[in-house]
Scaffold this motif. Structure first.
Motif, PDB file in Angstrom:
ATOM      1  N   PHE A 164     -22.930  -4.043 -44.465  1.00  0.00           N
ATOM      2  CA  PHE A 164     -21.883  -3.042 -44.271  1.00  0.00           C
ATOM      3  C   PHE A 164     -21.029  -3.362 -43.045  1.00  0.00           C
ATOM      4  N   GLU A 165     -21.660  -3.842 -41.973  1.00  0.00           N
ATOM      5  CA  GLU A 165     -20.894  -4.218 -40.784  1.00  0.00           C
ATOM      6  C   GLU A 165     -19.939  -5.364 -41.111  1.00  0.00           C
ATOM      7  N   GLN A 166     -20.431  -6.321 -41.870  1.00  0.00           N
ATOM      8  CA  GLN A 166     -19.572  -7.446 -42.238  1.00  0.00           C
ATOM      9  C   GLN A 166     -18.437  -6.993 -43.136  1.00  0.00           C
ATOM     10  N   LEU A 167     -18.727  -6.069 -44.051  1.00  0.00           N
ATOM     11  CA  LEU A 167     -17.728  -5.575 -44.984  1.00  0.00           C
ATOM     12  C   LEU A 167     -16.604  -4.847 -44.255  1.00  0.00           C
TER      13      LEU A 167
ATOM     14  N   SER B 162     -11.774  -9.271 -42.051  1.00  0.00           N
ATOM     15  CA  SER B 162     -10.308  -9.267 -42.065  1.00  0.00           C
ATOM     16  C   SER B 162      -9.738 -10.076 -43.218  1.00  0.00           C
ATOM     17  N   GLU B 163     -10.574 -10.873 -43.859  1.00  0.00           N
ATOM     18  CA  GLU B 163     -10.109 -11.680 -44.984  1.00  0.00           C
ATOM     19  C   GLU B 163     -10.064 -10.858 -46.267  1.00  0.00           C
ATOM     20  N   GLN B 164     -11.146 -10.114 -46.530  1.00  0.00           N
ATOM     21  CA  GLN B 164     -11.237  -9.385 -47.792  1.00  0.00           C
ATOM     22  C   GLN B 164     -10.565  -8.013 -47.746  1.00  0.00           C
ATOM     23  N   HIS B 165     -10.507  -7.389 -46.528  1.00  0.00           N
ATOM     24  CA  HIS B 165      -9.937  -6.042 -46.392  1.00  0.00           C
ATOM     25  C   HIS B 165     -10.550  -5.103 -47.440  1.00  0.00           C
ATOM     26  N   ALA B 166     -11.871  -5.094 -47.457  1.00  0.00           N
ATOM     27  CA  ALA B 166     -12.565  -4.334 -48.496  1.00  0.00           C
ATOM     28  C   ALA B 166     -12.397  -2.825 -48.296  1.00  0.00           C
TER      29      ALA B 166
ATOM     30  N   VAL C  34     -26.689  13.741 -53.811  1.00  0.00           N
ATOM     31  CA  VAL C  34     -25.846  12.591 -53.480  1.00  0.00           C
ATOM     32  C   VAL C  34     -24.622  13.059 -52.715  1.00  0.00           C
ATOM     33  N   GLY C  35     -24.393  12.383 -51.573  1.00  0.00           N
ATOM     34  CA  GLY C  35     -23.167  12.580 -50.812  1.00  0.00           C
ATOM     35  C   GLY C  35     -22.348  11.306 -50.856  1.00  0.00           C
ATOM     36  N   VAL C  36     -21.037  11.449 -51.101  1.00  0.00           N
ATOM     37  CA  VAL C  36     -20.169  10.292 -51.281  1.00  0.00           C
ATOM     38  C   VAL C  36     -19.086  10.294 -50.218  1.00  0.00           C
ATOM     39  N   GLY C  37     -18.944   9.162 -49.532  1.00  0.00           N
ATOM     40  CA  GLY C  37     -17.882   9.000 -48.550  1.00  0.00           C
ATOM     41  C   GLY C  37     -17.150   7.695 -48.758  1.00  0.00           C
ATOM     42  N   SER C  38     -15.882   7.682 -48.480  1.00  0.00           N
ATOM     43  CA  SER C  38     -15.091   6.463 -48.648  1.00  0.00           C
ATOM     44  C   SER C  38     -15.182   5.602 -47.397  1.00  0.00           C
ATOM     45  N   PHE C  39     -14.897   4.310 -47.553  1.00  0.00           N
ATOM     46  CA  PHE C  39     -14.790   3.411 -46.406  1.00  0.00           C
ATOM     47  C   PHE C  39     -13.668   2.426 -46.677  1.00  0.00           C
ATOM     48  N   SER C  40     -13.156   1.856 -45.591  1.00  0.00           N
ATOM     49  CA  SER C  40     -12.123   0.820 -45.703  1.00  0.00           C
ATOM     50  C   SER C  40     -12.193  -0.050 -44.459  1.00  0.00           C
ATOM     51  N   PHE C  41     -11.499  -1.170 -44.532  1.00  0.00           N
ATOM     52  CA  PHE C  41     -11.506  -2.120 -43.429  1.00  0.00           C
ATOM     53  C   PHE C  41     -11.079  -1.431 -42.127  1.00  0.00           C
ATOM     54  N   GLY C  42     -11.864  -1.644 -41.077  1.00  0.00           N
ATOM     55  CA  GLY C  42     -11.564  -1.062 -39.774  1.00  0.00           C
ATOM     56  C   GLY C  42     -12.389   0.171 -39.454  1.00  0.00           C
ATOM     57  N   ASP C  43     -13.017   0.808 -40.447  1.00  0.00           N
ATOM     58  CA  ASP C  43     -13.892   1.949 -40.180  1.00  0.00           C
ATOM     59  C   ASP C  43     -15.137   1.474 -39.431  1.00  0.00           C
ATOM     60  N   THR C  44     -15.835   2.425 -38.821  1.00  0.00           N
ATOM     61  CA  THR C  44     -17.121   2.121 -38.208  1.00  0.00           C
ATOM     62  C   THR C  44     -18.237   2.637 -39.111  1.00  0.00           C
TER      63      THR C  44
ATOM     64  N   HIS D 188       6.006  -4.778 -40.498  1.00  0.00           N
ATOM     65  CA  HIS D 188       4.877  -4.161 -41.185  1.00  0.00           C
ATOM     66  C   HIS D 188       4.589  -4.903 -42.491  1.00  0.00           C
ATOM     67  N   TYR D 189       3.317  -4.954 -42.825  1.00  0.00           N
ATOM     68  CA  TYR D 189       2.873  -5.622 -44.054  1.00  0.00           C
ATOM     69  C   TYR D 189       2.024  -4.666 -44.870  1.00  0.00           C
ATOM     70  N   LEU D 190       2.066  -4.853 -46.157  1.00  0.00           N
ATOM     71  CA  LEU D 190       1.248  -4.010 -47.032  1.00  0.00           C
ATOM     72  C   LEU D 190      -0.229  -4.210 -46.711  1.00  0.00           C
ATOM     73  N   PRO D 191      -1.020  -3.159 -46.737  1.00  0.00           N
ATOM     74  CA  PRO D 191      -2.459  -3.290 -46.458  1.00  0.00           C
ATOM     75  C   PRO D 191      -3.154  -4.019 -47.607  1.00  0.00           C
ATOM     76  N   MET D 192      -3.588  -5.253 -47.333  1.00  0.00           N
ATOM     77  CA  MET D 192      -4.238  -6.045 -48.375  1.00  0.00           C
ATOM     78  C   MET D 192      -5.545  -5.415 -48.812  1.00  0.00           C
ATOM     79  N   GLY D 193      -6.170  -4.649 -47.908  1.00  0.00           N
ATOM     80  CA  GLY D 193      -7.400  -3.961 -48.262  1.00  0.00           C
ATOM     81  C   GLY D 193      -7.205  -2.929 -49.358  1.00  0.00           C
TER      82      GLY D 193
END
Length: 651
Positions: A256-259, A263-267, A361-371, A458-463
């Motif tokens: 999860f930390e790697q995800l 910066s390459e995948q912007h998952a 079940v609890g569901v939360g979103s994540f994206s590149f840059g979150d902790t 500005h660039y579109l968020p690849m993530g």
């Protein structure tokens, strides 16, 4: 020249010499014998005829009688000439036959000439010599006999020669076939393909060679399997939950930390926190064995649901009662459908002793840059709401504003219409600081798409763009656009370039055909292109993918398998595709100098890769300590912000 050809040609030359020599000796000996027979025949005729005509030599009136006697013998045709001379060497009678020979080629007459001698005898009249008789046998009959003997000898020796050739071919095959099999097996061993020679020769010397090489191949296969199993044991010990067999909390934290930092995948995606709400009560009332069965049952159901869903997800057990499911690059509707399916399956296995329910079940979103802390807190808050909700699940409220599918479809269509992509490049270097190749990351300017100059920087968020392209079935078109844009700049850069290809594109035959046609015809130009394919594509790959990669490599394109190590099942596929490089998953690289378990695991992966003649790349190297540790583990190349920052590729 191959040994089989050298041996075959050498023995063939010997056989040809034997063939020619035997034929020549036979013909020459026959010619000598015929010469002797002709000489003997002429001498006998001269002697007997001389005695017969002797009484008539004294009287010239008797010459007609002599002539008749000579004609009687000469007309049989076995003589080329007969000459009768008197005592003063005047020719009395002379007879000659033409020197022609019928049925024998002229070249044969010139090759093996016969030289019958003239035999002379004295014709006596009492005590005086009345004359001499000279007889010369005609060579025609000798030539005919010699030609007949030569042709018979030729066909007989030719038959023996052909039989000898067949035996020679069998002998060469018997010797070289095992040797070629040994060479082929040795070449396969160098590629870590431990095959066995099935046909064992009967010849003792060759049999010992083949058996020895088979034994060596079997031992090397055993060692390689032991090395692979050792890597698997390292991985299981460090990253697998011993009770359920799923990944443990340590594996979740690394992944999860790697995800979140990639910066390459912007998952981006969703995290499902699954809590077994009745576990404490089951442990207290029924014992820990029943609790363990409860945990294993839920883990099995979660695995089944995840396997059936066509999503990029992974399951982890992060504590005694908590499981986490990471859904990467997943749309909200797909996540909701998956969660509802999970709840349905868990409700189906509910028992009377699960008084608080099987799970919530609890569901939360994540994206590149979150902790990781923020995402888990988000999911935990949703779990608290799920514990009192009728549906037993809840989705955390979204704080970020994301484009709708309609908006993303418009953006993607605009990108495809412009048919242009911009890139930044990050170098991959070895321990001497030499660049192996530059990995190119795509980016799209918001100003170019909207026409608003205020968004020039500005660039579109690849993530968000990449998952949207997958969700809306634009992944292949986007990959084709990026590759085509990169190929136009291939010749203008000093170093080779690396491009990522999505797993979805790799699974499409139409993409295979497009890329093969799009590549430059010059293999030297193709050698400047490195395609990075995800490890997961190997696990789910087909024979068609293996053939496609083989086509790329035949054109000179190099292959990198990225994010390697997350699924060791891919090791079994490495021998088939023979990639040039393996790029270690960033989760095992981050802070590796402080992680002994990761060091052991990475070292085992490096040993396996080097055993297959594959170089290893470590990505996401952020400081000197990580770089030094990786080099000590014999990693060949490094990539990351410590090695080189991404730079603009514009020329």
């Amino acid at each position: 020249m191959p040994l089989s050809r050298q041996l075959g040609l050498s023995l063939l030359a010997v056989l040809i010499l034997v063939f020619i020599g035997t034929l020549w000796i036979n013909a020459n000996n026959t010619r000598d014998f015929v010469d002797q027979q002709l000489a003997s025949h002429a001498q006998d005729t001269a002697t007997s005829l001389g005695l017969s005509i002797a009484p008539y030599m004294a009287n010239e009136e008797d010459l007609p009688v002599v002539d008749t006697m000579m004609n009687a013998i000469f007309d049989r045709g076995f003589y080329q000439s007969m000459v009768l001379k008197d005592a003063k060497q005047n020719v009395l009678l002379e007879k000659h036959n033409p020197n022609s020979v019928e049925g024998v080629p002229l070249w044969f007459l010139n090759l093996l000439p016969l030289t019958p001698p003239e035999s002379t005898t004295d014709v006596n009249d009492g005590w005086t010599i009345a004359g001499t008789l000279t007889v010369k046998s005609h060579p025609g009959f000798g030539y005919q006999q010699l030609w007949l003997n030569a042709t018979q000898a030729f066909w007989m020796i030719l038959a023996v020669f052909i039989v000898a050739l067949i035996l020679l071919y069998a002998l060469v095959r018997m010797i070289t076939t095992p040797l070629l099999a040994v060479v082929k097996q040795a070449d396969a061993i160098s590629k870590q393909q431990f095959e066995q020679i099935g046909v064992i020769p009967r010849t003792p010397e060759l049999k010992r060679i083949v058996v020895a090489v088979n034994r060596m191949s079997a031992q090397l296969a055993k060692l390689f399997n032991q090395l692979s199993n050792q890597a698997e044991r390292y991985r299981d010990f460090a990253y697998k939950d011993q009770l359920t067999g799923v990944a443990n909390r340590r594996a979740f934290e690394l992944a999860f930390e790697q995800l979140l930092a990639d910066s390459e995948q912007h998952a981006q995606g969703y995290l499902l926190l699954v809590r077994l709400t009745s576990l404490n009560e089951v442990n207290t009332n029924l014992g820990y064995q029943a609790g363990d069965e409860y945990v294993k049952l839920v883990a099995q159901e979660l695995q089944n649901v995840l396997t059936q869903a066509d999503l990029n997800g992974a399951l982890y057990r992060v504590s005694g009662a908590d499981f986490v499911v990471l859904l990467e690059d997943t749309a909200q509707q797909d996540c909701i459908a998956f969660t509802q399916n999970v709840i349905a399956q868990l409700n189906a296995i509910e028992k009377s002793e699960y008084r608080l329910g099987t799970a919530h079940v609890g569901v939360g979103s994540f994206s590149f840059g979150d902790t990781r802390t923020d995402v888990l807190e988000r999911a935990d808050n949703a779990l608290s709401g799920a514990s009192v909700a009728t549906d037993r699940w809840q989705l955390a409220q979204q704080k970020d504003q994301h484009h709708s599918n309609t908006e993303w479809r418009t953006q993607l269509n605009t990108i495809l219409q412009q048919n242009h992509a911009d890139f930044v490049a990050q170098p991959i270097k070895n321990r001497q600081g030499e660049t192996l190749y530059n990995e190119w990351f795509a980016r799209f300017s918001a100003a170019a798409l909207t026409g608003d100059d205020d968004e020039a920087q500005h660039y579109l968020p690849m993530g968000q763009l990449v998952p949207a392209s997958v969700r809306l079935n634009y992944a292949q078109k986007l990959d084709e656009l990026l590759i085509a844009s990169a190929l136009t700049r291939l010749s203008s850069h000093n170093h080779a370039i690396g491009l990522n290809v999505s797993r979805l594109s790799l699974s499409q035959t139409s993409f295979h055909q497009w890329l093969i046609k799009a590549l430059p015809q010059d293999n030297a130009a193709c050698a400047n292109l490195v395609l990075e394919i995800p490890e997961r594509a190997l696990v789910n790959g087909t024979e068609e993918l293996t053939h496609f990669i083989a086509q790329l490599k035949s054109k000179g394109v190099r292959i990198t398998v990225e994010r390697f190590g997350a699924q060791l099942a891919a090791i079994t596929h490495l021998r088939k595709i023979k990639p040039d490089y393996l790029k270690l998953d960033g989760r095992f690289v981050r802070n590796i100098h402080n992680e002994p378990d990761n060091q052991l695991f990475v070292q085992s992966l490096v040993n396996i890769a080097h055993g297959l003649n594959i170089q290893v790349i470590a990505e996401m190297v952020e400081d000197e300590a990580e770089a030094r540790c990786l080099l000590d583990l014999f990693v060949d190349h490094l990539q990351g912000y410590h090695i080189g920052m991404p730079t603009d590729t514009k020329v």
